[in-house]
Design a protein around this motif. Structure first.
Motif, PDB file in Angstrom:
ATOM      1  N   SER A  74       5.664   0.106   8.875  1.00  0.00           N
ATOM      2  CA  SER A  74       7.074  -0.205   8.656  1.00  0.00           C
ATOM      3  C   SER A  74       7.248  -1.644   8.193  1.00  0.00           C
ATOM      4  CB  SER A  74       7.878   0.010   9.941  1.00  0.00           C
ATOM      5  OG  SER A  74       7.831   1.353  10.340  1.00  0.00           O
ATOM      6  N   LEU A  75       6.549  -2.551   8.845  1.00  0.00           N
ATOM      7  CA  LEU A  75       6.656  -3.960   8.490  1.00  0.00           C
ATOM      8  C   LEU A  75       6.083  -4.213   7.102  1.00  0.00           C
ATOM      9  CD1 LEU A  75       7.494  -6.785   9.298  1.00  0.00           C
ATOM     10  CD2 LEU A  75       5.288  -7.045  10.432  1.00  0.00           C
ATOM     11  N   MET A  76       4.937  -3.617   6.808  1.00  0.00           N
ATOM     12  CA  MET A  76       4.319  -3.799   5.497  1.00  0.00           C
ATOM     13  C   MET A  76       5.257  -3.303   4.394  1.00  0.00           C
ATOM     14  SD  MET A  76       0.895  -2.070   3.927  1.00  0.00           S
ATOM     15  CE  MET A  76       1.752  -0.508   3.838  1.00  0.00           C
ATOM     16  N   GLU A  99       0.298   4.902   8.564  1.00  0.00           N
ATOM     17  CA  GLU A  99      -0.285   4.009   9.576  1.00  0.00           C
ATOM     18  C   GLU A  99      -1.770   4.349   9.775  1.00  0.00           C
ATOM     19  OE1 GLU A  99       0.674   1.074  12.845  1.00  0.00           O
ATOM     20  OE2 GLU A  99       1.892   1.781  11.192  1.00  0.00           O
ATOM     21  N   THR A 100      -2.052   5.630   9.927  1.00  0.00           N
ATOM     22  CA  THR A 100      -3.437   6.065  10.113  1.00  0.00           C
ATOM     23  C   THR A 100      -4.242   5.896   8.830  1.00  0.00           C
ATOM     24  OG1 THR A 100      -2.696   7.646  11.779  1.00  0.00           O
ATOM     25  CG2 THR A 100      -4.885   8.003  10.834  1.00  0.00           C
ATOM     26  N   PHE A 101      -3.639   6.249   7.694  1.00  0.00           N
ATOM     27  CA  PHE A 101      -4.320   6.149   6.405  1.00  0.00           C
ATOM     28  C   PHE A 101      -4.756   4.710   6.134  1.00  0.00           C
ATOM     29  CE2 PHE A 101      -4.263   5.537   1.783  1.00  0.00           C
ATOM     30  CZ  PHE A 101      -5.086   6.567   1.353  1.00  0.00           C
ATOM     31  N   ILE A 102      -3.845   3.779   6.311  1.00  0.00           N
ATOM     32  CA  ILE A 102      -4.153   2.368   6.051  1.00  0.00           C
ATOM     33  C   ILE A 102      -5.189   1.841   7.035  1.00  0.00           C
ATOM     34  CG2 ILE A 102      -3.159   0.035   6.068  1.00  0.00           C
ATOM     35  CD1 ILE A 102      -0.574   1.395   4.928  1.00  0.00           C
ATOM     36  N   VAL A 107     -12.714   1.520   6.417  1.00  0.00           N
ATOM     37  CA  VAL A 107     -13.948   2.172   6.856  1.00  0.00           C
ATOM     38  C   VAL A 107     -14.349   3.253   5.854  1.00  0.00           C
ATOM     39  CG1 VAL A 107     -14.974   3.615   8.667  1.00  0.00           C
ATOM     40  CG2 VAL A 107     -13.542   1.656   9.281  1.00  0.00           C
ATOM     41  N   ALA A 108     -13.364   4.035   5.401  1.00  0.00           N
ATOM     42  CA  ALA A 108     -13.655   5.108   4.445  1.00  0.00           C
ATOM     43  C   ALA A 108     -14.192   4.540   3.130  1.00  0.00           C
ATOM     44  CB  ALA A 108     -12.402   5.942   4.193  1.00  0.00           C
ATOM     45  N   ALA A 128      -5.418   4.732  -8.270  1.00  0.00           N
ATOM     46  CA  ALA A 128      -5.992   5.331  -7.060  1.00  0.00           C
ATOM     47  C   ALA A 128      -4.891   5.850  -6.141  1.00  0.00           C
ATOM     48  CB  ALA A 128      -6.872   4.321  -6.330  1.00  0.00           C
ATOM     49  N   ALA A 129      -3.787   5.118  -6.047  1.00  0.00           N
ATOM     50  CA  ALA A 129      -2.663   5.565  -5.214  1.00  0.00           C
ATOM     51  C   ALA A 129      -2.079   6.863  -5.765  1.00  0.00           C
ATOM     52  CB  ALA A 129      -1.595   4.477  -5.147  1.00  0.00           C
ATOM     53  N   HIS A 130      -1.896   6.924  -7.080  1.00  0.00           N
ATOM     54  CA  HIS A 130      -1.345   8.138  -7.688  1.00  0.00           C
ATOM     55  C   HIS A 130      -2.318   9.317  -7.566  1.00  0.00           C
ATOM     56  CE1 HIS A 130       2.415   6.644  -9.445  1.00  0.00           C
ATOM     57  NE2 HIS A 130       1.772   5.490  -9.464  1.00  0.00           N
TER      58      HIS A 130
END
Length: 153
Positions: A74-76, A99-102, A107-108, A128-130
């Motif tokens: 949310s803050l980001m 939140e989990t993805f970021i 690590v991924a 990459a985002a798209h």
């Protein structure tokens, strides 16, 4: 600091204050309750939410957490100028997904790319985002097809 940079920081600070104020208002809790949960003086909280006192990073995170938001994401998003999307996504699982993805992405990337990670270029981020969004869309479509097939049986 240049005037332009000061203007950008001021705009970001006002946007963050408005977002935090909205989050508190939508949380269903009183400002007094939020102040108690975050250990922020109620007058300091009032000034933060009014935009007359900038929030520290820790204050913003604790306010968002007390409001039930995924605080880091949310803050980001708010700082990046996407406060409205955060508000729109507040009642869905999208913020928790992000939140989990970021959190998992470093690590991924390290596991998938290893030493090639140093070859990654910033200009590839948008694509990459798209592509990631497209993969998610394809995955959801596949799940919907599977659901339709299971109901047809």
């Amino acid at each position: 600091m240049t005037q332009s940079r000061q203007d950008k920081w001021g705009e970001a600070s006002r946007g963050l204050a408005a977002f935090l104020d909205h989050a508190v208002g939508e949380s269903g809790q009183s400002r007094r309750t939020i102040a108690a949960q975050t250990n922020i003086n109620k007058d300091a909280l009032r000034r933060i939410l009014a935009g007359t006192r900038p929030a520290t990073l820790q204050e913003a995170l604790t306010i968002l957490d007390a409001c039930g938001h995924a605080p880091r994401t949310s803050l980001m998003l708010a700082l990046a100028g996407y406060s409205q999307q955060t508000v729109d996504w507040q009642s869905s699982a999208v913020l928790q997904f992000l939140e989990t993805f970021i959190s998992e992405l470093p690590v991924a990337l390290d596991q998938a790319l290893g030493e090639r990670l140093l070859d990654v270029r910033p200009r590839w981020a948008k694509g990459a985002a798209h592509r990631t969004a497209g993969l998610l869309s394809d995955h959801l479509a596949q799940l919907e097809r599977q659901d339709e097939q299971s109901f047809a049986l």
